[in-house]
Design a protein around this motif. Structure first.
Motif, PDB file in Angstrom:
ATOM      1  N   ARG A  89       0.853  -1.191  -0.029  1.00 17.73           N
ATOM      2  CA  ARG A  89       0.017  -0.149  -0.186  1.00 17.73           C
ATOM      3  C   ARG A  89       0.846   1.285   0.096  1.00 17.73           C
ATOM      4  O   ARG A  89       0.694   2.286  -0.579  1.00 17.73           O
ATOM      5  N   SER A  90       1.863   1.368   0.898  1.00 21.25           N
ATOM      6  CA  SER A  90       2.652   2.611   0.955  1.00 21.25           C
ATOM      7  C   SER A  90       3.643   2.648  -0.386  1.00 21.25           C
ATOM      8  O   SER A  90       3.663   3.777  -0.788  1.00 21.25           O
ATOM      9  N   TYR A  91       3.976   1.413  -0.997  1.00 20.61           N
ATOM     10  CA  TYR A  91       4.729   1.841  -2.315  1.00 20.61           C
ATOM     11  C   TYR A  91       4.019   2.120  -3.135  1.00 20.61           C
ATOM     12  O   TYR A  91       4.241   3.021  -3.906  1.00 20.61           O
ATOM     13  N   LEU A  92       2.509   1.742  -3.301  1.00 16.55           N
ATOM     14  CA  LEU A  92       1.665   2.100  -4.332  1.00 16.55           C
ATOM     15  C   LEU A  92       1.596   3.737  -4.370  1.00 16.55           C
ATOM     16  O   LEU A  92       1.668   4.241  -5.587  1.00 16.55           O
ATOM     17  N   ARG A  93       1.424   4.324  -3.158  1.00 17.73           N
ATOM     18  CA  ARG A  93       1.259   5.458  -2.963  1.00 17.73           C
ATOM     19  C   ARG A  93       2.437   6.344  -3.047  1.00 17.73           C
ATOM     20  O   ARG A  93       2.277   7.586  -3.266  1.00 17.73           O
ATOM     21  N   GLU A  94       3.487   5.844  -3.202  1.00 16.44           N
ATOM     22  CA  GLU A  94       4.635   6.670  -3.322  1.00 16.44           C
ATOM     23  C   GLU A  94       4.972   6.907  -4.873  1.00 16.44           C
ATOM     24  O   GLU A  94       5.395   7.982  -5.128  1.00 16.44           O
ATOM     25  N   PHE A  95       4.513   5.963  -5.647  1.00 14.70           N
ATOM     26  CA  PHE A  95       4.488   6.187  -7.118  1.00 14.70           C
ATOM     27  C   PHE A  95       3.219   6.255  -7.892  1.00 14.70           C
ATOM     28  O   PHE A  95       3.306   7.125  -8.920  1.00 14.70           O
ATOM     29  N   LEU A  96       2.074   6.312  -7.228  1.00 14.07           N
ATOM     30  CA  LEU A  96       0.856   6.500  -8.046  1.00 14.07           C
ATOM     31  C   LEU A  96      -0.078   7.336  -7.707  1.00 14.07           C
ATOM     32  O   LEU A  96      -0.505   7.438  -6.265  1.00 14.07           O
ATOM     33  N   ARG A  97      -0.366   8.263  -8.352  1.00 11.93           N
ATOM     34  CA  ARG A  97      -1.415   9.112  -8.151  1.00 11.93           C
ATOM     35  C   ARG A  97      -2.935   8.472  -7.897  1.00 11.93           C
ATOM     36  O   ARG A  97      -3.747   8.747  -7.251  1.00 11.93           O
ATOM     37  N   GLY A  98      -2.956   7.701  -9.014  1.00 12.04           N
ATOM     38  CA  GLY A  98      -4.242   6.852  -8.965  1.00 12.04           C
ATOM     39  C   GLY A  98      -4.145   5.812 -10.103  1.00 12.04           C
ATOM     40  O   GLY A  98      -3.379   5.595 -11.205  1.00 12.04           O
ATOM     41  N   ILE A  99      -5.192   4.913 -10.289  1.00 12.39           N
ATOM     42  CA  ILE A  99      -5.486   3.702 -11.125  1.00 12.39           C
ATOM     43  C   ILE A  99      -6.833   3.833 -11.889  1.00 12.39           C
ATOM     44  O   ILE A  99      -7.626   3.931 -10.964  1.00 12.39           O
ATOM     45  N   THR A 100      -6.857   3.929 -13.151  1.00 11.88           N
ATOM     46  CA  THR A 100      -8.249   3.630 -13.392  1.00 11.88           C
ATOM     47  C   THR A 100      -8.382   2.336 -14.296  1.00 11.88           C
ATOM     48  O   THR A 100      -7.535   2.088 -14.729  1.00 11.88           O
ATOM     49  N   LEU A 101      -9.714   1.915 -14.519  1.00  6.88           N
ATOM     50  CA  LEU A 101      -9.972   0.559 -15.141  1.00  6.88           C
ATOM     51  C   LEU A 101     -11.361   0.401 -15.602  1.00  6.88           C
ATOM     52  O   LEU A 101     -12.180   1.465 -14.954  1.00  6.88           O
ATOM     53  N   ASP A 102     -11.734  -0.339 -16.449  1.00  7.72           N
ATOM     54  CA  ASP A 102     -12.997  -0.640 -16.885  1.00  7.72           C
ATOM     55  C   ASP A 102     -13.124  -2.052 -16.517  1.00  7.72           C
ATOM     56  O   ASP A 102     -12.343  -3.030 -16.729  1.00  7.72           O
ATOM     57  N   PRO A 103     -13.811  -2.225 -15.205  1.00  7.55           N
ATOM     58  CA  PRO A 103     -14.148  -3.517 -14.613  1.00  7.55           C
ATOM     59  C   PRO A 103     -14.478  -4.584 -15.880  1.00  7.55           C
ATOM     60  O   PRO A 103     -14.096  -5.914 -15.501  1.00  7.55           O
ATOM     61  N   GLN A 104     -14.951  -4.492 -16.904  1.00  2.50           N
ATOM     62  CA  GLN A 104     -15.536  -5.546 -17.857  1.00  2.50           C
ATOM     63  C   GLN A 104     -14.024  -5.860 -18.647  1.00  2.50           C
ATOM     64  O   GLN A 104     -14.162  -6.805 -19.335  1.00  2.50           O
ATOM     65  N   HIS A 105     -12.906  -5.115 -18.606  1.00  2.00           N
ATOM     66  CA  HIS A 105     -11.902  -5.357 -19.456  1.00  2.00           C
ATOM     67  C   HIS A 105     -10.761  -5.322 -18.616  1.00  2.00           C
ATOM     68  O   HIS A 105      -9.796  -4.331 -19.092  1.00  2.00           O
ATOM     69  N   ILE A 106     -10.633  -6.307 -17.771  1.00  2.00           N
ATOM     70  CA  ILE A 106      -9.253  -6.546 -17.014  1.00  2.00           C
ATOM     71  C   ILE A 106      -8.574  -7.650 -17.912  1.00  2.00           C
ATOM     72  O   ILE A 106      -8.882  -8.738 -18.197  1.00  2.00           O
ATOM     73  N   PRO A 107      -7.187  -7.515 -18.162  1.00  2.00           N
ATOM     74  CA  PRO A 107      -6.337  -6.440 -17.611  1.00  2.00           C
ATOM     75  C   PRO A 107      -5.939  -5.373 -18.567  1.00  2.00           C
ATOM     76  O   PRO A 107      -5.516  -4.195 -18.247  1.00  2.00           O
ATOM     77  N   GLN A 108      -6.542  -5.304 -19.792  1.00  2.00           N
ATOM     78  CA  GLN A 108      -6.270  -4.340 -20.804  1.00  2.00           C
ATOM     79  C   GLN A 108      -6.563  -2.949 -20.578  1.00  2.00           C
ATOM     80  O   GLN A 108      -5.846  -2.210 -20.865  1.00  2.00           O
ATOM     81  N   SER A 109      -7.697  -2.829 -19.581  1.00  2.00           N
ATOM     82  CA  SER A 109      -7.982  -1.371 -19.541  1.00  2.00           C
ATOM     83  C   SER A 109      -7.429  -0.573 -18.329  1.00  2.00           C
ATOM     84  O   SER A 109      -7.587   0.380 -18.131  1.00  2.00           O
ATOM     85  N   ILE A 110      -6.507  -1.508 -17.503  1.00  2.00           N
ATOM     86  CA  ILE A 110      -5.849  -0.947 -16.458  1.00  2.00           C
ATOM     87  C   ILE A 110      -4.884   0.096 -17.066  1.00  2.00           C
ATOM     88  O   ILE A 110      -4.123   0.023 -17.822  1.00  2.00           O
ATOM     89  N   SER A 111      -4.967   1.586 -16.413  1.00  2.00           N
ATOM     90  CA  SER A 111      -4.219   2.626 -16.644  1.00  2.00           C
ATOM     91  C   SER A 111      -3.771   3.236 -15.223  1.00  2.00           C
ATOM     92  O   SER A 111      -4.205   3.450 -14.464  1.00  2.00           O
ATOM     93  N   LEU A 112      -2.496   3.445 -15.505  1.00  2.00           N
ATOM     94  CA  LEU A 112      -1.828   3.963 -14.241  1.00  2.00           C
ATOM     95  C   LEU A 112      -1.412   5.324 -14.299  1.00  2.00           C
ATOM     96  O   LEU A 112      -0.947   5.887 -15.430  1.00  2.00           O
ATOM     97  N   GLN A 113      -1.530   6.338 -13.257  1.00  2.00           N
ATOM     98  CA  GLN A 113      -1.148   7.754 -13.416  1.00  2.00           C
ATOM     99  C   GLN A 113      -0.083   7.652 -12.278  1.00  2.00           C
ATOM    100  O   GLN A 113      -0.397   7.765 -11.135  1.00  2.00           O
ATOM    101  N   PHE A 114       1.029   7.909 -12.682  1.00  2.00           N
ATOM    102  CA  PHE A 114       2.375   7.992 -12.061  1.00  2.00           C
ATOM    103  C   PHE A 114       2.447   9.538 -11.684  1.00  2.00           C
ATOM    104  O   PHE A 114       2.000  10.328 -12.139  1.00  2.00           O
ATOM    105  N   PHE A 115       3.140   9.779 -10.316  1.00  2.00           N
ATOM    106  CA  PHE A 115       3.572  11.175 -10.031  1.00  2.00           C
ATOM    107  C   PHE A 115       4.301  11.755 -10.762  1.00  2.00           C
ATOM    108  O   PHE A 115       4.570  13.165 -10.563  1.00  2.00           O
TER     109      PHE A 115
END
Ligand code: ZN
Length: 283
Positions: A256-282
């Motif tokens: 949890r603490s690592y993810l928050r160190e680098f990521l502002r957030g994660i967006t996804l479409d629940p119907q399309h995992i894993p292709q829809s996963i998008s990461l917003q880095f700091f």
């Protein structure tokens, strides 16, 4: 210093000195912790590597033991001690609280379809899932298996992180760090001169006291700023964060603490995992 020497030192010829074999273990422990900030992982690392059975509580003691920082030679340099303290401060914010510990993904993932934040929920006996909080859609967005989603996200991080890191300018970080180092060194040297100035009657006692107090305060501000900088070995960290096994070795609060160190957030479409996963880095 009286009493038994801490692990890594031994008493010999009227003084304490480094005991090389043991010092190597403590040093390997510090090296690992400095890179990853994970106590459990650092203890497992030395136990595996040196075939020993240190307890996590022992490692925790080593991290703050003044011996390793102040003895001659110290096993932990000043800048490394600052980095250890930085990790400890950050980890404290995510202290594991058994069952009530927040999950690594809670509050971090947003649904691209309904724009709601995904909540972690559990179903008896041990099933964990993620679902859009108060989903406005009908039918509601599908719930996701927590562990599968976490694994897919980790997989994506290991692919995307190196690229994202390669865009940071390491020079600006190094400059900032060295500016802070200079100010710290300068204040420390002024502090050292005060007793001399006092002895020479250049300063009187109240003035010296006041000056000392101000300097100490300024120093602690500078040290805190320095400790708050991103890790020194950004590059080695990135390399390791790009290894899925590293993530799987971490506890959930550490993840949890690592993810928050680098990521502002994660967006996804629940119907399309894993292709829809998008990461917003700091960065
Ligand atoms: Zn949704």
């Amino acid at each position: 210093m009286p009493g038994r020497a801490p692990y890594g030192y031994r008493y010999r010829d009227g003084g304490y000195q480094l005991y090389p074999e043991a010092a190597m273990v403590v040093r390997a422990f510090f090296d690992h912790f400095l890179l990853y900030g994970s106590l459990g992982s650092a203890v497992r690392h030395i136990n595996r590597r040196f075939h020993c059975t240190f307890a996590v509580s022992t490692g925790r003691r080593w991290l703050t033991h003044p011996w390793y920082r102040r003895s001659e030679p110290p096993l932990l340099r000043g800048d490394e001690a600052a980095q250890v303290d930085r990790w400890l401060r950050r980890n404290r914010a995510f202290a594991p609280r058994a069952a009530s510990a927040p999950r690594a993904l809670s509050g971090l993932v947003r649904c691209r379809v309904c724009t709601q934040t995904l909540r972690v929920a559990s179903a008896p006996p041990k099933y964990l899932y993620l679902r859009c909080y108060q989903c406005p859609r009908s039918p509601k967005c599908a719930a996701l298996d927590y562990t599968k989603t976490l694994n897919a996200i980790i997989q994506r991080i290991t692919l995307d992180l190196p690229q994202s890191f390669s865009r940071i300018d390491p020079g600006s970080l190094i400059n900032l760090r060295s500016r802070l180092d200079q100010s710290i060194a300068q204040k420390e040297s002024v502090l050292l001169q005060i007793p001399k100035l006092l002895a020479q009657d250049i300063l009187d006692l109240p003035t010296a006291d006041q000056r000392q107090g101000t300097l100490r305060q300024e120093l602690s501000v500078l040290m805190a700023q320095r400790a708050a900088l991103p890790p020194v070995n950004l590059e080695s960290i990135t390399q390791n964060l790009s290894i899925p096994q590293f993530w799987h070795d971490l506890s959930e609060p550490e993840r949890r603490s690592y993810l928050r160190e680098f990521l502002r957030g994660i967006t996804l479409d629940p119907q399309h995992i894993p292709q829809s996963i998008s990461l917003q880095f700091f960065f």
